[in-house]
Design a protein around this motif. Structure first.
Motif, short mmCIF file in Angstrom:
data_model
loop_
_atom_site.label_atom_id
_atom_site.label_comp_id
_atom_site.label_asym_id
_atom_site.label_seq_id
_atom_site.Cartn_x
_atom_site.Cartn_y
_atom_site.Cartn_z
N ALA A 83 18.69 39.92 9.28
CA ALA A 83 18.04 40.75 10.30
C ALA A 83 19.04 41.18 11.37
O ALA A 83 19.05 42.35 11.79
N GLU A 84 19.89 40.25 11.80
CA GLU A 84 20.89 40.58 12.82
C GLU A 84 21.89 41.61 12.29
O GLU A 84 22.27 42.54 13.00
N LEU A 116 13.46 45.10 11.91
CA LEU A 116 12.11 44.85 12.44
C LEU A 116 11.25 44.11 11.43
O LEU A 116 10.42 43.27 11.81
N ALA A 117 11.42 44.41 10.15
CA ALA A 117 10.65 43.74 9.11
C ALA A 117 11.04 42.28 8.97
O ALA A 117 10.22 41.43 8.60
N LYS A 118 12.31 41.98 9.28
CA LYS A 118 12.82 40.62 9.13
C LYS A 118 12.59 39.75 10.36
O LYS A 118 12.55 38.53 10.26
N ARG A 119 12.47 40.38 11.53
CA ARG A 119 12.25 39.59 12.75
C ARG A 119 11.16 40.30 13.57
O ARG A 119 11.29 41.46 13.92
N GLY A 120 10.13 39.58 13.87
CA GLY A 120 8.99 40.15 14.58
C GLY A 120 9.16 40.10 16.08
O GLY A 120 10.26 39.85 16.60
N PRO A 121 8.06 40.29 16.82
CA PRO A 121 8.09 40.28 18.29
C PRO A 121 8.64 38.98 18.87
O PRO A 121 9.14 38.97 20.00
N ARG A 125 14.24 39.93 22.89
CA ARG A 125 15.18 40.99 23.25
C ARG A 125 15.59 41.83 22.04
O ARG A 125 15.61 43.06 22.11
N SER A 126 15.92 41.19 20.93
CA SER A 126 16.35 41.92 19.74
C SER A 126 15.24 42.84 19.24
O SER A 126 15.50 43.98 18.84
N HIS A 127 14.01 42.35 19.26
CA HIS A 127 12.87 43.16 18.83
C HIS A 127 12.72 44.39 19.72
O HIS A 127 12.52 45.50 19.22
N ALA A 128 12.84 44.19 21.01
CA ALA A 128 12.71 45.31 21.96
C ALA A 128 13.83 46.33 21.74
O ALA A 128 13.59 47.54 21.74
N LEU A 129 15.06 45.85 21.55
CA LEU A 129 16.18 46.76 21.33
C LEU A 129 16.00 47.55 20.03
O LEU A 129 16.32 48.74 19.96
N ASP A 130 15.50 46.87 19.00
CA ASP A 130 15.22 47.57 17.74
C ASP A 130 14.19 48.67 17.95
O ASP A 130 14.34 49.79 17.44
N ARG A 131 13.14 48.36 18.68
CA ARG A 131 12.08 49.35 18.94
C ARG A 131 12.64 50.56 19.71
O ARG A 131 12.32 51.71 19.39
N GLU A 150 6.80 55.34 18.64
CA GLU A 150 7.81 54.28 18.76
C GLU A 150 8.15 53.99 20.22
O GLU A 150 8.46 52.86 20.58
N THR A 151 8.11 55.02 21.06
CA THR A 151 8.39 54.80 22.49
C THR A 151 7.35 53.88 23.10
O THR A 151 7.68 52.97 23.88
N HIS A 152 6.08 54.08 22.75
CA HIS A 152 5.02 53.19 23.27
C HIS A 152 5.25 51.76 22.79
O HIS A 152 5.11 50.81 23.57
N ARG A 153 5.64 51.61 21.52
CA ARG A 153 5.93 50.27 21.00
C ARG A 153 7.14 49.67 21.72
O ARG A 153 7.18 48.47 22.00
N ALA A 154 8.13 50.51 22.01
CA ALA A 154 9.33 50.03 22.71
C ALA A 154 8.99 49.56 24.11
O ALA A 154 9.48 48.52 24.57
N VAL A 155 8.15 50.31 24.81
CA VAL A 155 7.76 49.91 26.17
C VAL A 155 6.98 48.60 26.12
O VAL A 155 7.21 47.69 26.93
N ASP A 156 6.07 48.47 25.16
CA ASP A 156 5.31 47.22 25.02
C ASP A 156 6.26 46.04 24.77
O ASP A 156 6.10 44.96 25.37
N ALA A 157 7.25 46.24 23.91
CA ALA A 157 8.20 45.17 23.60
C ALA A 157 9.07 44.86 24.82
O ALA A 157 9.38 43.70 25.10
#
Length: 199
Positions: A83-84, A116-121, A125-131, A150-157
């Motif tokens: 994932a990394e 994103l598929a390999k590491r969830g919320p 930090r990594s999840h947010a950066l991916d989003r 995707e922007t809404h998902r990024a803001v949520d993350a």
């Protein structure tokens, strides 16, 4: 140190430091460390626009990682997994896509989706950066509807982490929404970014 040089837009200095690290670790580094060093090398090549070298060293990172086994390396490198690698590769392809979207944006999106598929919320930090990266990819590809989603998902993350790097990357996403200001969904996404960055 090489990573700091890359953040300071000094890829040639970073590459020199990475090569020193690779030379010093040649006979003692495990596969995860070797893979991580290859991704740092690839990052430097991407920053210099050397696409072929970037792809070659990214392939070397993936090859090294196939030899990694749980518990065989120091705890500090355990984070470096498939994932990394995907997230890091996607981020560097996104760097290239900012200069040549047609050639690199879809590949960047593919790698980021894999991360994103390999590491969830729970990856924080990594999840947010991916989003955030995936939202930028969608904008670069001209997929405004997908980019807004995707922007809404990024803001949520981003709300779920206090990372200054996440906030900085969210600030980099903001200008993508400005160029599409006429559409109401884009304005709403832009307002959410602005509200989060102002808190």
């Amino acid at each position: 140190m090489a990573r700091q040089m890359l953040y300071r837009d000094q890829p040639r200095d970073a590459l020199e430091l990475i090569r020193l690290a690779q030379d010093g670790a040649r006979h003692v580094a495990g596969p995860r460390v070797r893979a991580m060093l290859h991704t740092r090398e690839a990052w430097a090549y991407a920053a210099m626009g050397r696409t072929a070298a970037f792809r070659r060293t990214t392939d070397q990172a993936a090859e090294a990682l196939t030899d990694a086994k749980p518990g065989e390396e120091p705890h500090w490198i355990a984070y470096f997994d498939e994932a990394e690698l995907a997230g890091t590769t996607g981020g560097r392809l996104l760097d290239l896509a900012r200069h040549n979207p047609k050639q690199h944006a879809e590949a960047a999106a593919t790698e980021i989706r894999h991360a994103l598929a390999k590491r969830g919320p729970e990856a924080g930090r990594s999840h947010a950066l991916d989003r955030i990266g995936l939202a930028q990819c969608r904008f670069l590809l001209g997929d405004v509807r997908g980019a807004v989603e995707e922007t809404h998902r990024a803001v949520d993350a981003a709300r779920a982490t206090r990372s200054s790097r996440v906030h900085a990357q969210l600030g980099d996403l903001y200008p993508y929404t400005v160029g599409n200001s006429a559409a109401r969904p884009v304005r709403e996404a832009r307002d959410r970014i602005r509200d989060l960055l102002s808190t």
